[in-house]
Design a protein around this motif. Structure first.
Motif, PDB file in Angstrom:
ATOM      1  N   GLY A  83      53.563  67.010  21.098  1.00  0.00           N
ATOM      2  CA  GLY A  83      52.684  65.875  21.396  1.00  0.00           C
ATOM      3  C   GLY A  83      51.231  66.271  21.549  1.00  0.00           C
ATOM      4  N   MET A  84      50.976  67.430  22.169  1.00  0.00           N
ATOM      5  CA  MET A  84      49.587  67.834  22.401  1.00  0.00           C
ATOM      6  C   MET A  84      49.024  68.699  21.285  1.00  0.00           C
ATOM      7  SD  MET A  84      49.493  68.322  26.546  1.00  0.00           S
ATOM      8  CE  MET A  84      51.174  68.891  26.793  1.00  0.00           C
ATOM      9  N   GLY A  85      49.858  69.401  20.560  1.00  0.00           N
ATOM     10  CA  GLY A  85      49.434  70.105  19.350  1.00  0.00           C
ATOM     11  C   GLY A  85      48.287  71.072  19.530  1.00  0.00           C
ATOM     12  N   ARG A  86      48.294  71.880  20.574  1.00  0.00           N
ATOM     13  CA  ARG A  86      47.189  72.796  20.845  1.00  0.00           C
ATOM     14  C   ARG A  86      47.388  74.109  20.097  1.00  0.00           C
ATOM     15  NH1 ARG A  86      45.278  75.094  26.824  1.00  0.00           N
ATOM     16  NH2 ARG A  86      43.101  75.544  26.227  1.00  0.00           N
ATOM     17  N   LEU A  87      46.309  74.641  19.566  1.00  0.00           N
ATOM     18  CA  LEU A  87      46.344  75.929  18.877  1.00  0.00           C
ATOM     19  C   LEU A  87      46.204  77.076  19.868  1.00  0.00           C
ATOM     20  CD1 LEU A  87      44.036  75.234  15.774  1.00  0.00           C
ATOM     21  CD2 LEU A  87      46.541  75.271  15.847  1.00  0.00           C
ATOM     22  N   GLY A  88      46.808  78.233  19.532  1.00  0.00           N
ATOM     23  CA  GLY A  88      46.736  79.405  20.387  1.00  0.00           C
ATOM     24  C   GLY A  88      45.440  80.177  20.214  1.00  0.00           C
ATOM     25  N   PRO A  89      45.225  81.193  21.061  1.00  0.00           N
ATOM     26  CA  PRO A  89      43.974  81.969  20.990  1.00  0.00           C
ATOM     27  C   PRO A  89      43.758  82.648  19.637  1.00  0.00           C
ATOM     28  CG  PRO A  89      45.112  82.393  23.046  1.00  0.00           C
ATOM     29  CD  PRO A  89      46.047  81.590  22.206  1.00  0.00           C
ATOM     30  N   HIS A  90      44.792  83.109  19.006  1.00  0.00           N
ATOM     31  CA  HIS A  90      44.629  83.790  17.716  1.00  0.00           C
ATOM     32  C   HIS A  90      44.242  82.827  16.596  1.00  0.00           C
ATOM     33  CE1 HIS A  90      45.804  87.535  19.372  1.00  0.00           C
ATOM     34  NE2 HIS A  90      47.084  87.225  19.555  1.00  0.00           N
ATOM     35  N   TYR A  91      44.453  81.528  16.793  1.00  0.00           N
ATOM     36  CA  TYR A  91      44.157  80.542  15.737  1.00  0.00           C
ATOM     37  C   TYR A  91      43.016  79.597  16.145  1.00  0.00           C
ATOM     38  CZ  TYR A  91      48.732  82.156  14.238  1.00  0.00           C
ATOM     39  OH  TYR A  91      49.796  82.949  13.865  1.00  0.00           O
ATOM     40  N   ALA A  92      42.286  79.913  17.210  1.00  0.00           N
ATOM     41  CA  ALA A  92      41.205  79.047  17.679  1.00  0.00           C
ATOM     42  C   ALA A  92      40.078  78.986  16.648  1.00  0.00           C
ATOM     43  CB  ALA A  92      40.669  79.566  19.006  1.00  0.00           C
ATOM     44  N   THR A  93      39.489  77.801  16.506  1.00  0.00           N
ATOM     45  CA  THR A  93      38.465  77.593  15.483  1.00  0.00           C
ATOM     46  C   THR A  93      37.065  77.357  16.061  1.00  0.00           C
ATOM     47  OG1 THR A  93      39.021  75.235  15.462  1.00  0.00           O
ATOM     48  CG2 THR A  93      40.129  76.641  13.846  1.00  0.00           C
ATOM     49  N   THR A  94      36.991  76.707  17.219  1.00  0.00           N
ATOM     50  CA  THR A  94      35.683  76.364  17.804  1.00  0.00           C
ATOM     51  C   THR A  94      35.608  76.914  19.222  1.00  0.00           C
ATOM     52  OG1 THR A  94      35.659  74.319  16.506  1.00  0.00           O
ATOM     53  CG2 THR A  94      34.095  74.485  18.352  1.00  0.00           C
ATOM     54  N   ILE A  95      34.605  77.719  19.493  1.00  0.00           N
ATOM     55  CA  ILE A  95      34.451  78.323  20.815  1.00  0.00           C
ATOM     56  C   ILE A  95      34.155  77.222  21.831  1.00  0.00           C
ATOM     57  CG2 ILE A  95      33.061  79.891  22.205  1.00  0.00           C
ATOM     58  CD1 ILE A  95      32.576  81.550  19.733  1.00  0.00           C
ATOM     59  N   GLY A  96      34.897  77.246  22.949  1.00  0.00           N
ATOM     60  CA  GLY A  96      34.710  76.257  24.006  1.00  0.00           C
ATOM     61  C   GLY A  96      35.532  75.003  23.833  1.00  0.00           C
TER      62      GLY A  96
END
Length: 344
Positions: free
Chosen positions: A136-149
């Motif tokens: 439901g929340m679909g959050r990406l992990g640290p290794h796949y982060a795209t935008t800082i912050g």
């Protein structure tokens, strides 16, 4: 002669469970008291607060990025090998097998299916609740982060909350939930808390989860353990249903048992026991149909029991040394035929 019933392995397991139908007195089932309901509501409120802080990209998200940039796996690289092995204590497959082996032995000793059914219910709740939140929340992990912050939510990920952490809380906490004595419950609670805390920090160390993922995973696992007493009536009904199903299966097996072997055929009486040819014919009549045999030479049988004495013809017994007399007349013939006629 003594006959013993051949029991299958499943029958022996249920026979062990049937040996003591009542649960031992020292095993108590946790109740949903007011204190426990208050803990459930407080934990649920904390769960929703964590989700809200991540959704609005608050200070918690900035803390996630600071921990990620710190890169703990580089700062303390000497323990990397140990953390790689330790994090297995949060994987669902290995932990479920280890805990199920222990609870299976508990079920065997206590003659009840409740430990195994409780584990199954807790894992089912874990898969439904945590899995639905991840998707439901679909959050990406640290290794796949795209935008800082950024909170990285709604991008098709499955990292929030941490499944490793929630699984460690539930699978190891279920041992404390099913403890037989208060002393064992306290020790197992402390051990499961330390284990799940270490698994969560291990995922942060390896960079596979945000810190907020781990906090929400701890909260989700604790929420499942606190809500388990609501599942106890369903677990009890499931145990009764399993035994009822076992009884119907046994009745079905007894109803479709193979028919007993037919009785031995009754021997046909032979007129004269010493008559070997007659015994052979009687034995042939009792045996099933066999392939046709070659024709045999005719055998002279003794007269039947229903023939009159006057109708019997002289028969030479087999093996007799007396030669047959062809000129001998049969008995019962007219006496006039045997005597010469005399005049006058």
């Amino acid at each position: 002669m003594r006959t013993e019933q051949n029991l299958t392995r499943l029958d022996r397991v249920f026979a062990r469970l049937d040996r003591e139908p009542e649960r031992p007195a020292h095993i108590d089932v946790p109740k949903m008291s007011r204190h426990r309901v208050a803990l459930v509501l407080a934990t649920l409120a904390f769960y929703l607060a964590i989700v809200w802080l991540v959704v609005i990209t608050s200070w918690l998200v900035r803390l996630d990025w600071l921990v990620m940039f710190f890169r703990p796996y580089q700062q303390w690289s000497g323990i990397h090998w140990f953390v790689d092995y330790y994090v297995v204590l949060g994987q669902r497959g290995p932990t479920a097998v280890m805990v199920a082996a222990w609870l299976g032995w508990r079920s065997w000793r206590q003659h009840t299916l409740r430990p195994m059914l409780t584990l199954g219910a807790s894992l089912l709740l874990l898969n439904i609740t945590v899995g639905a939140a991840k998707l439901g929340m679909g959050r990406l992990g640290p290794h796949y982060a795209t935008t800082i912050g950024s909170n990285e939510m709604g991008l098709g990920g499955d990292i929030f909350p941490s499944g490793h952490t929630a699984n460690a809380v539930v699978t190891w906490g279920i041992l404390a939930y099913l403890a037989s004595t208060p002393r064992a419950r306290r020790w197992l609670s402390a051990l499961s808390a330390v284990t799940s805390l270490g698994v969560g920090l291990a995922t942060v160390y390896l960079g596979t989860h945000w810190l907020s993922d781990v906090v929400l995973g701890w909260t989700a696992g604790l929420l499942i353990l606190l809500a388990l007493p609501w599942c106890e009536p369903l677990i009890a009904r499931a145990e009764v249903a399993i035994f009822d199903l076992r009884d119907r299966w046994r009745d079905h097996r007894a109803g479709t048992a193979p028919a007993p072997a037919p009785a031995a055929p009754v021997a046909v009486p032979v007129p004269f026991a010493s008559d070997a040819p007659a015994q052979e014919e009687a034995a042939t009549a009792r045996e099933p149909a066999a392939p046709a045999r070659s024709p045999r030479a005719p055998v002279y049988l003794a007269p039947g029991p229903h023939t009159t004495r006057s109708e019997r013809t002289p028969v030479t017994p087999v093996g007799s040394r007396r030669p047959p007399h062809a000129d001998r007349l049969p008995r019962g013939a007219a006496a006039s035929a045997a005597r010469p006629l005399t005049g006058g």
